[in-house]
Design a protein around this motif. Sequence first.
Motif, PDB file in Angstrom:
ATOM      1  N   PHE A  27       0.831  -1.198   0.000  1.00 32.99           N
ATOM      2  CA  PHE A  27       0.000   0.000   0.000  1.00 32.99           C
ATOM      3  C   PHE A  27       0.867   1.250   0.000  1.00 32.99           C
ATOM      4  N   ALA A  28       0.338   2.305  -0.589  1.00 34.84           N
ATOM      5  CA  ALA A  28       0.999   3.615  -0.543  1.00 34.84           C
ATOM      6  C   ALA A  28       0.974   4.133   0.891  1.00 34.84           C
ATOM      7  N   ARG A  29       1.821   5.119   1.174  1.00 32.41           N
ATOM      8  CA  ARG A  29       1.924   5.669   2.523  1.00 32.41           C
ATOM      9  C   ARG A  29       0.570   6.132   3.050  1.00 32.41           C
ATOM     10  N   GLU A  30      -0.229   6.795   2.199  1.00 29.54           N
ATOM     11  CA  GLU A  30      -1.526   7.312   2.628  1.00 29.54           C
ATOM     12  C   GLU A  30      -2.473   6.175   3.032  1.00 29.54           C
ATOM     13  N   ASP A  31      -2.407   5.071   2.291  1.00 28.98           N
ATOM     14  CA  ASP A  31      -3.274   3.932   2.600  1.00 28.98           C
ATOM     15  C   ASP A  31      -2.806   3.209   3.860  1.00 28.98           C
ATOM     16  N   ARG A  32      -1.501   3.117   4.055  1.00 25.97           N
ATOM     17  CA  ARG A  32      -0.975   2.484   5.269  1.00 25.97           C
ATOM     18  C   ARG A  32      -1.397   3.269   6.513  1.00 25.97           C
ATOM     19  N   ILE A  33      -1.447   4.584   6.387  1.00 21.68           N
ATOM     20  CA  ILE A  33      -1.884   5.416   7.508  1.00 21.68           C
ATOM     21  C   ILE A  33      -3.361   5.157   7.820  1.00 21.68           C
ATOM     22  N   ALA A  34      -4.190   5.053   6.765  1.00 18.93           N
ATOM     23  CA  ALA A  34      -5.612   4.755   6.974  1.00 18.93           C
ATOM     24  C   ALA A  34      -5.781   3.402   7.655  1.00 18.93           C
ATOM     25  N   LEU A  35      -5.008   2.399   7.224  1.00 25.52           N
ATOM     26  CA  LEU A  35      -5.077   1.071   7.832  1.00 25.52           C
ATOM     27  C   LEU A  35      -4.623   1.116   9.287  1.00 25.52           C
ATOM     28  N   LEU A  36      -3.569   1.862   9.549  1.00 22.23           N
ATOM     29  CA  LEU A  36      -3.021   1.966  10.907  1.00 22.23           C
ATOM     30  C   LEU A  36      -4.049   2.500  11.895  1.00 22.23           C
ATOM     31  N   PHE A  37      -4.704   3.601  11.537  1.00 24.74           N
ATOM     32  CA  PHE A  37      -5.617   4.252  12.475  1.00 24.74           C
ATOM     33  C   PHE A  37      -7.011   3.618  12.496  1.00 24.74           C
ATOM     34  N   CYS A  38      -7.523   3.232  11.349  1.00 24.16           N
ATOM     35  CA  CYS A  38      -8.879   2.655  11.317  1.00 24.16           C
ATOM     36  C   CYS A  38      -8.890   1.208  11.815  1.00 24.16           C
ATOM     37  N   GLY A  39      -7.804   0.480  11.583  1.00 28.70           N
ATOM     38  CA  GLY A  39      -7.768  -0.927  11.968  1.00 28.70           C
ATOM     39  C   GLY A  39      -7.565  -1.155  13.448  1.00 28.70           C
ATOM     40  N   THR A  40      -7.014  -0.178  14.154  1.00 27.92           N
ATOM     41  CA  THR A  40      -6.689  -0.377  15.574  1.00 27.92           C
ATOM     42  C   THR A  40      -7.646   0.330  16.533  1.00 27.92           C
ATOM     43  N   LYS A  41      -8.527   1.166  16.043  1.00 24.96           N
ATOM     44  CA  LYS A  41      -9.443   1.906  16.922  1.00 24.96           C
ATOM     45  C   LYS A  41     -10.594   0.997  17.370  1.00 24.96           C
ATOM     46  N   LYS A  42     -11.045   1.196  18.583  1.00 25.15           N
ATOM     47  CA  LYS A  42     -12.197   0.479  19.118  1.00 25.15           C
ATOM     48  C   LYS A  42     -13.161   1.499  19.716  1.00 25.15           C
TER      49      LYS A  42
END
Length: 326
Positions: free
Chosen positions: A256-271
């Motif tokens: 993934f591009a940097r922008e997509d990795r950031i989206a995955l990082l924050f959206c995937g770990t939030k509860k």
Amino acid sequence: MLRKIVPDPFLLILVGTVLLASFLPARGAFAIAVSWLATATVVLLFFFHGAKLAREQILAGITHWRLHLAILGTTFVLFPLIGIAATKGLAGYLPAPLLTGILFLTVLPSTVQSAIAFVGIAHGNVGAAVASASASQMLGVVLTPLLMSLLAGTHGGAGGLEGMGEVALQILVPFVVGHLLRPWLKDWIARHKAHVNLTDRSTIIIAVYSAFSAAVLGGIWHQLPPSALAALFAIDAVLLALGLAFTWGLGGLCGFAREDRIALLFCGTKKSLVQGVPMARVLFPGGEAGVIVLPVMIFHQMQLMACAFIARGFARGFDAEIRDEA
């Protein structure tokens, strides 16, 4: 300085609510009134959640299916698997309701507002974040109760789950009705956004007070020694660290591009605390719910502090790149 230590002042309100319930728990007729009020606000909360979620948001960027699959897979597959392993490994070391709370935390959906805000600060893919976080919240209305029912029933959880009919009446039906009425309500909601958003926090406060009152009367502070609370902080920190490391690494493996990795990082770990506390009140008996929401409340503050620090780091790196290019 207080903002740096406690990024979300709402945490102080939650702590105050827990203290109020500890010293002045709801009893007798007042407890019944608080319970009815909590039920009413839960119904209203999910009604507004359904009305606020636009189908256009959920469908936006749907063509980037690999990113959305990675985010939803992390939320509803990876975290629950970690939750199963944690509850099995810690069985006998922590009180059963606390283990159920850890498992419940892992099956919750992502947040919307804070996840998107952090992605924006870090200069990530905001459109993908909106689509995935919105889809996560919508799926969580169904998946969280189902996963909790299955996992608590087959992996030793002490869930004490209510019937799925109550879940449907208090969560799913209001959500669907709100979404169906969105065409007629969206303009009114936009004009009264502040009042509608107040529903989120007032629901949490009432639900926490109701749950903790029952827990206090049931002897929660005798069931949870300081060592158990200290262990809970450590477990939540490990869960968050594993989630952050996994999502960032997965983004790299997927190319993934940097922008997509950031989206995955924050959206995937939030509860989501906003959905978690009201759901816990519907899914679990009052006394247990007070203990079960503790992992969610602690994790909420940890994720805010960690993600704020990480987002600011990404933002500084992005600004430095822009200066170098200039």
